[in-house]
Scaffold this motif. Sequence first.
Motif, mmCIF file in Angstrom:
data_model
loop_
_atom_site.group_PDB
_atom_site.id
_atom_site.type_symbol
_atom_site.label_atom_id
_atom_site.label_comp_id
_atom_site.label_asym_id
_atom_site.label_seq_id
_atom_site.Cartn_x
_atom_site.Cartn_y
_atom_site.Cartn_z
ATOM 1 N N PHE A 175 0.950 -8.017 -5.271
ATOM 2 C CA PHE A 175 0.448 -7.284 -4.109
ATOM 3 C C PHE A 175 0.432 -5.772 -4.354
ATOM 4 O O PHE A 175 -0.545 -5.094 -4.013
ATOM 5 C CB PHE A 175 1.293 -7.595 -2.871
ATOM 6 N N VAL A 176 1.489 -5.233 -4.938
ATOM 7 C CA VAL A 176 1.508 -3.802 -5.222
ATOM 8 C C VAL A 176 0.441 -3.461 -6.264
ATOM 9 O O VAL A 176 -0.289 -2.470 -6.128
ATOM 10 C CB VAL A 176 2.901 -3.351 -5.705
ATOM 11 N N GLY A 177 0.339 -4.302 -7.287
ATOM 12 C CA GLY A 177 -0.649 -4.060 -8.332
ATOM 13 C C GLY A 177 -2.070 -3.984 -7.810
ATOM 14 O O GLY A 177 -2.860 -3.131 -8.240
ATOM 15 N N GLU A 178 -2.411 -4.860 -6.865
ATOM 16 C CA GLU A 178 -3.785 -4.830 -6.356
ATOM 17 C C GLU A 178 -4.016 -3.612 -5.465
ATOM 18 O O GLU A 178 -5.110 -3.046 -5.447
ATOM 19 C CB GLU A 178 -4.144 -6.124 -5.629
ATOM 20 N N MET A 179 -2.988 -3.151 -4.752
ATOM 21 C CA MET A 179 -3.142 -1.941 -3.947
ATOM 22 C C MET A 179 -3.255 -0.699 -4.832
ATOM 23 O O MET A 179 -4.018 0.223 -4.530
ATOM 24 C CB MET A 179 -1.971 -1.806 -2.984
ATOM 25 N N VAL A 180 -2.511 -0.681 -5.927
ATOM 26 C CA VAL A 180 -2.661 0.409 -6.896
ATOM 27 C C VAL A 180 -4.082 0.416 -7.458
ATOM 28 O O VAL A 180 -4.729 1.473 -7.563
ATOM 29 C CB VAL A 180 -1.630 0.264 -8.036
ATOM 30 N N ALA B 120 0.831 -1.198 0.000
ATOM 31 C CA ALA B 120 0.000 0.000 0.000
ATOM 32 C C ALA B 120 0.871 1.255 0.000
ATOM 33 O O ALA B 120 0.593 2.226 -0.722
ATOM 34 C CB ALA B 120 -0.927 -0.004 1.212
ATOM 35 N N ILE B 121 1.935 1.233 0.791
ATOM 36 C CA ILE B 121 2.852 2.376 0.823
ATOM 37 C C ILE B 121 3.542 2.531 -0.530
ATOM 38 O O ILE B 121 3.669 3.651 -1.052
ATOM 39 C CB ILE B 121 3.883 2.184 1.948
ATOM 40 N N GLU B 122 3.995 1.421 -1.122
ATOM 41 C CA GLU B 122 4.640 1.466 -2.432
ATOM 42 C C GLU B 122 3.671 1.989 -3.495
ATOM 43 O O GLU B 122 4.094 2.630 -4.471
ATOM 44 C CB GLU B 122 5.135 0.073 -2.808
#
Length: 330
Positions: free
Chosen positions: A291-296, A23-25
């Motif tokens: 994981f980063v993709g889904e938070m984006v 989420a931070i990324e």
Amino acid sequence: MNPIKLCFIGAGFHASTNIYPSAIEAGAIIQGIATRSLERSQAALLRFGSIGQAYDNVHLMLEHEDCDGVVVVAQPQDQVTLAMECIRAGKNVYVDKPLGWNAAEAKMVSDAAEQAGVVLMVGFMKRYAPVYLKLKELIDGGTLGKVRSFQVRFAVDSTPFCKDEEQFIKLAAIHMVDLMRFLFGDMVKVTGTTVRDGEHINQGISFVFEQGIVGSAYFAGMSAWSRESEHVLVTFDNGFASADEVTKLTIHSSQTFDNLPWKSLAEQDIVYTPSAYPMSGTHRDLYLRGFVGEMVHFSECCRDHSLPHSSGQDNIKTMALCDAILSALA
């Protein structure tokens, strides 16, 4: 553009290892964290460099914080209750899988979100992993023709957290079940065979998906697989594609030759891999696993109030497929 402000429910190992850093990324701000312990919530805020507010009461956080969305990463048995509380508070919500233990529970939460007019996204990170996004692009683009068949392998040591086949399908293999739906559409027929020895599980499953796509899956939950492994092979009219361990996609395009192809170096594959960079740290894994993709994506859906790819409505079909697989194995 202002960063998305997110509140979090839960700060366990998975949340702290994968979801918070992603989420931070993705550029989000951690506005508040609620766990069962105020000290634990404060420690999580400190760990991730947030000056947000700590809570030991979810209701108070939802009442006091004006955030863009809430990320729920709690124990599976608590997720429906927590998601419904977020929805009743009028909050956009991301919930880690599984959301609902069956299709009926999944529908109840999805319907509630639709009636409340809030975004509901379910955490199926493989849909956002670069290797599978590129494979999906290849399938939809039709450059190799129609998809004819597929093979899926997923193996992991699930013995510490899965005590029966239903838990294995819905807590571990569910990611691959959802991925098959993402890639190939809805299931038409499923049959299967299972051999279970205590908590050690071996499953062979055959599928027919829409448009006559046939496939098979090997799912294993055994202590032998301390190294988690996954592989997806897709056969098209004019070639095949092989996705290995979320780090490599090989695309083979069948060709015709004037001369026998084994007489020269005429065959060719296109291979996609990530670069190896010593400064990537753990971010490389978080990107490649999705994981980063889904938070984006969740941040974008909160900002635009758009329907997520892994929406609550879509989740109903994934939970129904999980139940269909279990019925076929019974």
